[in-house]
Write a protein that holds these residues in place. Structure first.
Motif, PDB file in Angstrom:
ATOM      1  N   PHE A 119       0.826  -1.204   0.000  1.00  0.00           N
ATOM      2  CA  PHE A 119       0.000   0.000   0.000  1.00  0.00           C
ATOM      3  C   PHE A 119       0.864   1.259   0.000  1.00  0.00           C
ATOM      4  N   SER A 120       0.292   2.315  -0.552  1.00  0.00           N
ATOM      5  CA  SER A 120       0.941   3.618  -0.539  1.00  0.00           C
ATOM      6  C   SER A 120       0.738   4.283   0.818  1.00  0.00           C
ATOM      7  N   LEU A 121       1.220   5.509   0.941  1.00  0.00           N
ATOM      8  CA  LEU A 121       0.860   6.350   2.071  1.00  0.00           C
ATOM      9  C   LEU A 121      -0.659   6.485   2.122  1.00  0.00           C
ATOM     10  N   THR A 122      -1.208   6.676   3.295  1.00  0.00           N
ATOM     11  CA  THR A 122      -2.658   6.829   3.444  1.00  0.00           C
ATOM     12  C   THR A 122      -3.158   8.025   2.642  1.00  0.00           C
ATOM     13  N   THR A 123      -4.228   7.802   1.880  1.00  0.00           N
ATOM     14  CA  THR A 123      -4.813   8.874   1.069  1.00  0.00           C
ATOM     15  C   THR A 123      -6.180   9.329   1.571  1.00  0.00           C
ATOM     16  N   TYR A 124      -6.809   8.508   2.433  1.00  0.00           N
ATOM     17  CA  TYR A 124      -8.131   8.863   2.945  1.00  0.00           C
ATOM     18  C   TYR A 124      -8.389   8.073   4.227  1.00  0.00           C
ATOM     19  N   VAL A 125      -9.182   8.639   5.124  1.00  0.00           N
ATOM     20  CA  VAL A 125      -9.611   7.931   6.332  1.00  0.00           C
ATOM     21  C   VAL A 125     -11.132   7.855   6.309  1.00  0.00           C
TER      22      VAL A 125
END
Length: 294
Positions: A119-125
């Motif tokens: 996975f990439s860096l978090t883009t949404y929570v």
């Protein structure tokens, strides 16, 4: 927004070959993209405002899709962007075997999936909540007792709903639909009393429904989940390229601009605004990027 590609026999043969190969036999994603001149983006058909089809499935749009597009234009500017529609069930397999270079769906980053993909860096929570019709009498999870609740196959909301129901000793009939569109149709046609899934998905489906004013999102969140772009494991060069580009976009304010375009301003096809301002947790993760699971 580009035209989608179809899953042809050659693509399936390629997927089978990659799936049976050893990691050392599989070329790096960047290497393969540069050699072929094309990059395959995995998208969803019915997950507004994150990733969805627009115009009779002739193109794809959404927050996650635009993030993917902008990242790839910076990493591999000469590559042609092609799109493959995925479902919750086949997203992880098609990413892990290399058929899809990057998934632009709203996929939860968790430890179970990290054993198969990266996975990439978090883009949404996101927050898992309940959608129901006004007048249903449902305002909290306790009100789901004896009711029919629909959610989508392959989503983490299924486990969260069942866990909460067991913890509160609530008997809930859970029905699984093949995707978010079918789940909402069951709510719309009264075959389900409630639909449980991520808040952003619920807001997007309600805003594009025939009668948005008859629905409401209720109850405290079951849990929050970190959403990220997804790609093949054991390819650190591609992950580094994606994360470095995404980190720069976060620092420059480009990610926030893209967020506002899909969550605050009117979106296609009905040009209705979701009016979901950025959460404090997501704002913190843009300032201090992380690829950690929830």
């Amino acid at each position: 927004m580009k035209n989608p590609i179809r899953v042809l026999t050659t693509a399936l043969l390629f997927a089978t070959t990659i799936a049976t190969a050893q990691p050392s036999d599989v070329p790096g994603t960047l290497q393969r993209i540069k050699a072929s001149g094309r990059v395959v983006l995995g998208v969803r058909e019915s997950s507004p405002p994150m990733s969805y089809a627009v115009g009779a499935a002739t193109s794809y749009a959404g927050y996650q899709v635009e993030l993917c597009e902008q990242i790839l234009k910076k990493i591999v500017p000469a590559a042609k962007l092609e799109y493959m529609a995925l479902t919750a069930q086949n997203t992880v397999p098609l990413v892990s075997n290399g058929t899809v270079d990057i998934s632009c769906a709203a996929t939860t980053n968790n430890e179970v999936r990290q054993r198969q993909v990266a996975f990439s860096l978090t883009t949404y929570v996101s927050q898992v909540r309940i959608a129901t019709k006004k007048g249903s009498g449902i305002q909290a999870i306790e009100h789901l007792k004896g009711r029919t609740v629909v959610t989508s196959v392959g989503s983490t909301a299924v486990q969260m709903l069942r866990k909460e129901a067991r913890a509160r000793n609530i008997d809930v009939e859970v029905v699984l639909a093949k995707d978010h569109a079918e789940s909402f149709l069951m709510l719309e046609s009264d075959r389900a009393d409630a639909f449980v899934i991520d808040d952003n998905v619920l807001a997007g489906l309600i805003s594009n429904s025939r009668n948005a004013s008859q629905y409401q999102i209720v109850g405290e969140p079951f849990a929050s989940e970190r959403i990220a772009l997804m790609f093949r494991r054991d390819d650190p060069s591609f992950k580094r390229a994606v994360d470095d580009t995404l980190r720069a976009m976060m620092k420059s304010g480009e990610v926030e601009q893209i967020y506002n375009r899909w969550f605050v301003k009117p979106i296609p096809p009905k040009n209705v605004a979701l009016n979901l301002p950025m959460s404090d947790e997501l704002r913190r993760l843009l300032a201090e990027p992380s690829d950690a699971a929830q």
